[in-house]
Scaffold this active site. Structure first.
Site, short mmCIF file in Angstrom:
data_model
loop_
_atom_site.label_atom_id
_atom_site.label_comp_id
_atom_site.label_asym_id
_atom_site.label_seq_id
_atom_site.Cartn_x
_atom_site.Cartn_y
_atom_site.Cartn_z
N HIS A 261 -74.06 -15.41 -5.89
CA HIS A 261 -75.21 -14.80 -5.23
C HIS A 261 -75.31 -15.29 -3.80
CE1 HIS A 261 -79.30 -13.37 -4.55
NE2 HIS A 261 -78.98 -12.50 -5.48
N ASP A 312 -76.82 -9.10 -12.82
CA ASP A 312 -76.01 -8.05 -13.43
C ASP A 312 -75.24 -8.47 -14.67
OD1 ASP A 312 -76.49 -5.80 -11.71
OD2 ASP A 312 -75.55 -6.98 -10.14
N1 COA Z 1 -66.08 -14.58 -8.54
C1 COA Z 1 -65.26 -15.50 -8.02
N2 COA Z 1 -65.53 -16.17 -6.89
C2 COA Z 1 -66.71 -15.91 -6.29
C3 COA Z 1 -67.60 -14.97 -6.79
C4 COA Z 1 -67.25 -14.30 -7.96
N3 COA Z 1 -68.08 -13.39 -8.49
N4 COA Z 1 -68.67 -14.92 -5.99
C5 COA Z 1 -68.46 -15.80 -5.02
N5 COA Z 1 -67.27 -16.40 -5.19
C6 COA Z 1 -66.67 -17.40 -4.34
C7 COA Z 1 -65.97 -16.73 -3.17
O1 COA Z 1 -64.64 -16.41 -3.45
C8 COA Z 1 -66.12 -17.77 -2.11
O2 COA Z 1 -65.20 -18.80 -2.38
P1 COA Z 1 -64.40 -19.47 -1.17
O3 COA Z 1 -65.44 -20.11 -0.31
O4 COA Z 1 -63.50 -20.41 -1.88
O5 COA Z 1 -63.70 -18.33 -0.47
C9 COA Z 1 -67.49 -18.36 -2.37
O6 COA Z 1 -67.72 -18.18 -3.76
C10 COA Z 1 -68.59 -17.67 -1.59
O7 COA Z 1 -68.57 -16.29 -1.89
P2 COA Z 1 -68.90 -15.12 -0.90
O8 COA Z 1 -68.26 -13.86 -1.36
O9 COA Z 1 -68.62 -15.55 0.51
O10 COA Z 1 -70.46 -15.03 -1.07
P3 COA Z 1 -71.37 -13.89 -0.53
O11 COA Z 1 -72.71 -14.48 -0.37
O12 COA Z 1 -70.78 -13.22 0.67
O13 COA Z 1 -71.35 -12.81 -1.70
C11 COA Z 1 -71.73 -11.77 -3.75
C12 COA Z 1 -72.28 -12.76 -2.71
C13 COA Z 1 -72.83 -11.49 -4.77
C14 COA Z 1 -71.37 -10.44 -3.05
C15 COA Z 1 -70.49 -12.39 -4.42
O14 COA Z 1 -70.88 -13.53 -5.14
C16 COA Z 1 -69.78 -11.39 -5.32
O15 COA Z 1 -68.94 -10.62 -4.84
N6 COA Z 1 -70.08 -11.41 -6.65
C17 COA Z 1 -69.47 -10.45 -7.56
C18 COA Z 1 -70.20 -9.11 -7.49
C19 COA Z 1 -71.56 -9.19 -8.11
O16 COA Z 1 -71.76 -9.69 -9.20
N7 COA Z 1 -72.55 -8.61 -7.40
C20 COA Z 1 -73.92 -8.55 -7.85
C21 COA Z 1 -74.80 -9.38 -6.96
S1 COA Z 1 -76.43 -9.49 -7.59
#
Ligand code: COA
Length: 375
Positions: A261, A312
């Site tokens: 998140h 989710d």
């Molecule tokens: N699975 C695996 N790794 C994850 C992850 C996931 N669902 N969510 C975050 N991470 C990891 C990233 O790879 C990153 O690792 P790194 O620093 O080693 O590269 C770190 O955690 C930070 O993630 P990041 O994508 O930069 O965070 P964000 O704040 O930009 O994105 C989300 C937030 C929700 C978009 C992201 O967690 C995600 O894509 N989740 C999956 C989709 C999802 O469930 N969305 C619903 C949100 S309510």
């Protein structure tokens, strides 16, 4: 003079507007108009939460009765919308059909040139009432089933399940759908709410603002994640396969849907409630394997990445346990978040300021012009 702008990737931690509606506490709490959702769940109905977000106060009995009546009276759709759903291509995703249907609905507004606060509140309530009816109609029409009309004696959320599935919900399901809708009603300046507010900030109409939100919600990094959670669960046959599956996905650089998140650094409070609801439903229908598989995914993802499930993840189990097809998961999300969207749109109208940030230009300067015949 410097044209250099500070660039904040993904607008992380940027406060792009002020709101009275909800506060997402990074330490794992969520407040609706000051009330901790942990205190609301089990004590209020979804209709009370609709009133809370729209009018910034919990209703008294008379107000609750009034909003229930108003919602019920707005649950029907113009017949042209039903016709338009029937004409949608069978391979279009239901989210696309919902987006188009809302656009079509805007063409049937009774007072299209009236933008007073009172009319916008009426439109907001009408949209909160109509989106679940639309979603039910989309499902039933595309599956050659008769449309089901809501019943006056049912709660709003109960009617949603009834109109969608065509059979009355049992006690556990009634509680589950009401809590699901409360937990999805609002969540600070998430991507779809931001999209809604950006459109509203141009003083565009409420339908266009909601359609912007629907577009943003469908993406797999937002509400579209829960459909993919179910896809993942159908790829894992049992608890023993979880470790290998998750390790494989992470090794391939894939994100695990339903985890992580932008704001919460600890457990998402909505996920805690949804997990309990999913467990109760799985127990009732003897599908504990599904629940245990989900728990194991949670354990392995936390062990590997130190991240937690978001709204989710367990929402997917809750909906699946109530026999909702996964293609409709995001539409259930939209049917609840519509309350937050319209409340934010009204708030944006009342503090009318154009949301128009800037960008940091990183392209070239002084590029030599070449006439078309010499390019
Ligand atoms: N699975 C695996 N790794 C994850 C992850 C996931 N669902 N969510 C975050 N991470 C990891 C990233 O790879 C990153 O690792 P790194 O620093 O080693 O590269 C770190 O955690 C930070 O993630 P990041 O994508 O930069 O965070 P964000 O704040 O930009 O994105 C989300 C937030 C929700 C978009 C992201 O967690 C995600 O894509 N989740 C999956 C989709 C999802 O469930 N969305 C619903 C949100 S309510």
């Amino acid at each position: 003079m410097s044209y250099e702008k500070e660039y904040i990737r993904g607008l992380r931690d940027v406060a792009a507007c002020q709101t009275h509606l909800s506060f997402v506490d990074p330490l794992g709490a969520l407040y609706y108009v000051g009330y901790d959702i942990d205190r609301l769940i089990g004590r209020v109905s979804y209709e009370e939460v609709i009133h809370l977000l729209l009018f910034r106060k919990l209703p008294d009995e008379l107000e609750l009765d009034a909003i229930k009546q108003k919602l019920f009276s707005e649950m029907t759709l113009p017949k042209q919308i039903v016709k338009s759903i029937k004409e949608s291509p069978v391979n279009a995703h239901p989210m696309q059909v919902l987006r188009t249907s809302l656009s079509k609905l805007s063409e049937y507004d009774k007072n299209p040139n009236e933008f007073s606060e009172a009319t916008n509140i009426d439109r907001a309530i009408s949209l909160v009432a109509k989106v679940p009816t639309l979603v039910s109609a989309i499902y039933r029409i595309r599956n050659n089933k008769e449309l089901v009309h809501p019943k006056k004696e049912y709660r709003f959320s109960e009617n949603f399940l009834y109109m969608f599935r065509g059979k009355p919900a049992d006690e556990k399901e009634k509680e589950a759908i009401d809590r699901y809708m409360i937990l999805h009603a609002d969540h600070g300046l998430n991507a779809s709410t931001f999209a809604a507010r950006v459109t509203a900030s141009t003083l565009s109409d409420i339908y266009s603002s909601v359609i912007s939100a629907i577009g943003a919600l469908g993406g797999k990094l937002h509400g579209g994640a829960s459909e993919r959670v179910m896809h993942m669960l159908s790829n894992v046959d049992n608890v023993k396969d979880v470790e290998d599956y998750i390790q494989g996905q992470l090794f391939d650089g894939k994100k695990i849907m339903g985890f992580g998140h932008r704001i919460y650094t600890v457990n998402d409070p909505r996920s805690r409630h949804l997990r309990k609801i999913s467990k109760a439903l799985c127990q009732q229908i003897n599908r504990m394997e599904l629940y245990y598989t989900a728990r194991e995914i949670q354990n392995v993802v936390h062990k590997e990445k130190k991240i937690f499930p978001n709204v989710d993840f367990y929402a997917a189990i809750v909906l699946s346990a109530m026999d909702i097809p996964k293609e409709y998961f995001t539409l259930f999300f939209a049917s609840s978040r519509i309350t937050g969207w319209v409340s934010h749109i009204l708030e944006q109208y009342s503090d009318s300021v154009l949301l128009r940030p800037t960008s940091r230009y990183i392209g070239a300067y002084g590029t030599k012009f070449v006439p078309i015949n010499r390019r």
